[in-house]
Scaffold this active site. Sequence first.
Site, mmCIF file in Angstrom:
data_model
loop_
_atom_site.group_PDB
_atom_site.id
_atom_site.type_symbol
_atom_site.label_atom_id
_atom_site.label_comp_id
_atom_site.label_asym_id
_atom_site.label_seq_id
_atom_site.Cartn_x
_atom_site.Cartn_y
_atom_site.Cartn_z
ATOM 1 N N VAL A 128 -0.837 2.775 2.185
ATOM 2 C CA VAL A 128 -1.622 3.925 2.645
ATOM 3 C C VAL A 128 -2.786 4.208 1.706
ATOM 4 C CG1 VAL A 128 0.289 5.004 3.843
ATOM 5 C CG2 VAL A 128 -0.062 5.507 1.435
ATOM 6 N N ALA A 131 -5.750 1.390 -5.129
ATOM 7 C CA ALA A 131 -6.649 1.716 -6.228
ATOM 8 C C ALA A 131 -6.767 0.512 -7.156
ATOM 9 C CB ALA A 131 -6.126 2.941 -6.978
ATOM 10 N N SER A 132 -7.492 0.696 -8.234
ATOM 11 C CA SER A 132 -7.765 -0.425 -9.132
ATOM 12 C C SER A 132 -6.528 -0.868 -9.898
ATOM 13 C CB SER A 132 -8.872 -0.043 -10.113
ATOM 14 O OG SER A 132 -8.527 1.144 -10.796
ATOM 15 N N ILE A 133 -5.572 0.037 -10.104
ATOM 16 C CA ILE A 133 -4.390 -0.274 -10.900
ATOM 17 C C ILE A 133 -3.146 -0.448 -10.041
ATOM 18 C CG2 ILE A 133 -2.871 0.589 -12.736
ATOM 19 C CD1 ILE A 133 -5.560 -0.282 -13.748
ATOM 20 N N ALA A 134 -3.046 0.286 -8.949
ATOM 21 C CA ALA A 134 -1.816 0.287 -8.145
ATOM 22 C C ALA A 134 -2.146 0.581 -6.696
ATOM 23 C CB ALA A 134 -0.840 1.329 -8.694
ATOM 24 N N GLN A 135 -1.132 0.465 -5.842
ATOM 25 C CA GLN A 135 -1.259 0.880 -4.450
ATOM 26 C C GLN A 135 0.019 1.598 -4.038
ATOM 27 O OE1 GLN A 135 -2.111 -2.911 -2.597
ATOM 28 N NE2 GLN A 135 -0.043 -3.112 -1.787
ATOM 29 N N ASP A 285 -7.516 14.436 -13.984
ATOM 30 C CA ASP A 285 -8.135 13.537 -13.000
ATOM 31 C C ASP A 285 -8.151 14.212 -11.628
ATOM 32 O OD1 ASP A 285 -9.415 11.218 -12.291
ATOM 33 O OD2 ASP A 285 -7.589 10.079 -11.923
#
Length: 520
Positions: A128, A131-135, A285
Amino acid sequence: MRTLRLAKIVFVAWRYGLDEFAIAGPEAPLGARLVCGWARALRLWRHPQAPRGVRLREALESLGPIFVKFGQVLSTRRDLLPEDIADELAKLQDQVPPFPSDVAVREIERGLKRSLGACFATFEHTPVASASIAQVHFATLPDGKEVAVKVLRPEMLPAIERDLSLLRAGGVLLLKLSEDARRLRPLEVIREFDTYLHDELDLIREGANANQLRRNFAGTGLLRVPEIYWDHSAANVLTMERMHGIPISRMERLRAAGIDLKKLSRDGVEIFFTQVFRHGFFHADMHPGNILVGDREADFNRYIALDFGIVGTLSDIDKNYIAQNFLAFFRRDYRRIAELHVESGWVPETTRLDELESAVRTCCEPVFDRPLKDISLGVVLLRLFQASRRFNVEIQPQLVLLQKTLLNIEGLGRQLDPELDLWVTAKPILERWMREQVGFEGLVARLGEEASLWSRLLPQIPRLVHSVLEQQAHPVRERRTATDRLLAELIDEQRRTRRWLGWMAVALTGALLLGAWLLF
């Protein structure tokens, strides 16, 4: 592999004209200017026409997730960057193509050391969010609870270490080429980026941050933080309660759902200042992608926080510095602002207060030409940082995170309610905190904190008083006794020393005799 990566970075820098950043100004070495001029000549029709900030953002996007994340972190350092570059880097979106779902499943099973079926009753293979580090994937626990499963991209650590080493090498090169680069302190920024990245690679740390925020706002009704399911979490997998809500940037949907936007904007300011001044622990953030607004039952018209990889912490000294700076600014007490800089120890002792006061006045006075509701506290903090830079002040990283978060909160608040007067909302919180710290309430609170020690200290007071009185009544005898004791200790020490020297002499004589016998 590293050589190929370096070649790609060099090509992207050439294509987007990033040599401009390396040779800005006449102080750049002649050789560097000649090489970069030759590179410009090779570009021919591809000579970049876009502004430098746009070119830098596009170059970072083309280099992949790690460089996108670097641009995002760099955008928070407005105390170091020119305004045009900082504004452009702030547009970097944390959206990258997802990695295959079968890889995500393999990473989850590796982290949890169980099969996917043993962990979840259902699992949506289509992510859903990415991102650059995780999903993130939605799933259901065996007991029927809806959850969101965050999984790290595989092999992130080697890729991060590789790109970080190249970034460091580039930072060293920039320091040699450009005076402007030296003022931007690239190696310091890269170290900060290194810390953020390695923190985000540990999802257990993120879960712990979420739990702390959840406890801080329990029962307040201001902020909803998802519950973490630790039995289904590991360093590379984080399972949390699934949140239902509307992204805060979807204004039409918020209005259609009947959300009170004015209340939402005021609540956002209260959440921020409560985190800063009451808890000293804040979500750092809070961009629109990490905030939902509840549209169901108990969460209706309530902020929902997501993604807790970056948080900030403040000491009592930091909180006092920030609160007093804000209050002094709105009272136009620039002398007090200068004094606060000196008291904090961030300004060299040789700094002249009148010069610092004049610099602060020059930066801040123009702000008061606008209505109070239009004054940005984030910009105020930024102006203070800028005024301090020429006096060799090292801005603390936690205050930079704070300034970046405050700008996000202000932007969201005024998007929800253009008439939001941030100062009217924040002033009661600041004044209440000041009363709690330096007023009667603060005195009572600190006495309560120290009360736990009284049970141990109070019984000792009569004995200690008697000892002091006894010494006063017989000062000569006490001194004589202490002198006699000291003399006795000195005599014993001399005896031990002589005994030790005697044994050393015997041992040395024996060693010499043995050596002579063996020789002859």
